[in-house]
Design an enzyme around this catalytic site. Structure first.
Site, mmCIF file in Angstrom:
data_model
loop_
_atom_site.group_PDB
_atom_site.id
_atom_site.type_symbol
_atom_site.label_atom_id
_atom_site.label_comp_id
_atom_site.label_asym_id
_atom_site.label_seq_id
_atom_site.Cartn_x
_atom_site.Cartn_y
_atom_site.Cartn_z
ATOM 1 C CG LEU A 40 -21.876 -6.878 -2.852
ATOM 2 C CD1 LEU A 40 -21.297 -5.819 -3.789
ATOM 3 C CD2 LEU A 40 -21.049 -8.153 -2.914
ATOM 4 C CG HIS A 41 -20.493 -8.345 4.063
ATOM 5 N ND1 HIS A 41 -19.117 -8.459 4.040
ATOM 6 C CD2 HIS A 41 -20.966 -9.613 3.950
ATOM 7 C CE1 HIS A 41 -18.776 -9.726 3.934
ATOM 8 N NE2 HIS A 41 -19.875 -10.449 3.868
ATOM 9 N N GLY A 43 -16.854 -6.592 4.034
ATOM 10 C CA GLY A 43 -15.840 -7.579 3.666
ATOM 11 C C GLY A 43 -15.650 -7.645 2.163
ATOM 12 C CG HIS A 44 -18.757 -9.129 -0.339
ATOM 13 N ND1 HIS A 44 -19.863 -9.189 0.478
ATOM 14 C CD2 HIS A 44 -18.515 -10.399 -0.731
ATOM 15 C CE1 HIS A 44 -20.286 -10.441 0.556
ATOM 16 N NE2 HIS A 44 -19.480 -11.199 -0.167
ATOM 17 C CD GLN A 164 -6.960 -15.056 7.284
ATOM 18 O OE1 GLN A 164 -6.239 -14.077 7.120
ATOM 19 N NE2 GLN A 164 -7.197 -15.580 8.480
ATOM 20 C CG ASP A 166 -15.401 -17.774 2.492
ATOM 21 O OD1 ASP A 166 -16.171 -18.327 3.288
ATOM 22 O OD2 ASP A 166 -15.659 -16.685 1.945
ATOM 23 C CD GLN A 169 -14.358 -19.361 -1.965
ATOM 24 O OE1 GLN A 169 -15.491 -19.808 -2.110
ATOM 25 N NE2 GLN A 169 -14.125 -18.068 -1.798
ATOM 26 C CG LEU A 201 -17.864 -7.850 8.461
ATOM 27 C CD1 LEU A 201 -17.781 -6.600 7.590
ATOM 28 C CD2 LEU A 201 -18.870 -7.631 9.590
ATOM 29 N NE ARG A 204 -25.416 -19.570 4.171
ATOM 30 C CZ ARG A 204 -24.674 -19.901 3.127
ATOM 31 N NH1 ARG A 204 -23.404 -19.519 3.109
ATOM 32 N NH2 ARG A 204 -25.164 -20.606 2.131
#
Length: 300
Positions: A40-41, A43-44, A164, A166, A169, A201, A204
């Site tokens: 987790l970063h 963004g999460h 957003q 992804d 997705q 973010l 990977r």
């Protein structure tokens, strides 16, 4: 169930999570779901915050989904940082639980990354999954649609939250919810970026060398250059994609694709229509593959 970081309940089995969910329903509480693969970063955590603001309680799922990986991809190397992830969720100081199931819980028939040898039930969203990312990763959205369907059935949330970044997705899951009649409201949260250079973010990003990390923001600069052209009245595909390619060329980045796509079908567009478009790109830096996008002329 276990408890980590003092305050966060952690469920490892479907039966535990369903029992908890039944109690929430009896109390009349609304539940939000934030599906993640961990590492987790911010963004999460922005997705978690959005869920906390909209729902009484939030389930953060942490599951590295084998069905999203091909045999040659980085399933074994993908970062797994569950204790640190739980600590980060605990620090949000809000009503959350973690669902961190074993692979055997999510795939009772077993799972292999070799699609030709997979057994059991899988979900596909045809027509969207083959576009963009699906060109080089034909297995990927089948894995996404399958695991998200399972999580929806297990958690039964009123709302689900996706980023957003992804964007394909998001489009696939939007259609999944509509086609399979899930009574769930989707919330698409804007991409969270590095405050200095705008790099999206991503879990990977940790794979990038110092030199690669310095070059990576060039793609976002290119996407922003294209947005600026659109604001000046330029809507043609060649000009907008060219702005991205020119920025990438300055850093000698390995571009996999740059696409101007319909938000509804993800089909390539010759120009931006009144309904808007998605400008997206994927690129490789060494062994790392990064994606990014901007919305042109519309919002989710």
């Amino acid at each position: 169930m276990s408890s980590n970081a003092d305050t966060v309940p952690v469920f490892h089995t479907v039966s535990e999570l369903r029992s908890w969910r039944s109690d929430q329903r009896k109390q009349g509480k609304t539940v939000g779901l934030v599906p993640t693969m961990g590492a987790l970063h911010n963004g999460h955590l922005t997705l978690v915050s959005a869920a906390q603001q909209s729902c009484d309680t939030t389930v953060v799922s942490i599951f590295v989904n084998p069905a999203q990986f091909a045999p040659h991809e980085d399933l074994d190397q993908y970062p797994r940082t569950l204790p640190q992830d739980i600590q980060k969720i605990a620090e949000t100081q809000a009503n959350c639980v973690v669902f961190a199931p074993l692979v055997s819980e999510m795939y009772p028939n077993g799972i292999t990354t070799d699609r030709s040898k997979q057994k059991g039930t899988f979900v596909e969203v045809l027509g969207l999954s083959e576009m963009l990312e699906g060109g080089s990763r034909p297995h990927f959205f089948r894995g996404v649609a399958t695991v998200v369907s399972k999580l929806f059935h297990i958690v039964m949330p009123e709302m689900a939250f996706f980023g957003q970044k992804d964007v394909q997705q998001c489009c696939v899951i939007k259609n999944l919810v509509a086609d399979l009649l899930f009574p769930i409201k989707l919330n698409i949260v804007p991409t969270v970026r590095d405050p200095v250079d705008g790099l999206a973010l991503s879990s990977r990003n940790v794979y990038l060398t110092e030199e690669q990390r310095a070059k990576a923001p060039a793609l976002y600069r290119g996407l922003c250059a294209a947005q600026k052209l659109y604001s000046q009245g330029i809507t043609g595909r060649e000009e907008l994609i060219g702005a991205v390619a020119a920025e990438a060329a300055q850093e000698n980045l390995d571009i996999e694709y740059i696409c101007l796509s319909s938000p509804d079908t993800l089909e390539e567009l010759d120009s931006v229509p009144s309904s808007g478009a998605i400008l997206s790109s994927a690129w490789r830096m060494g062994k790392t593959r990064l994606i990014d996008n901007v919305l042109i002329g519309f919002e989710f």
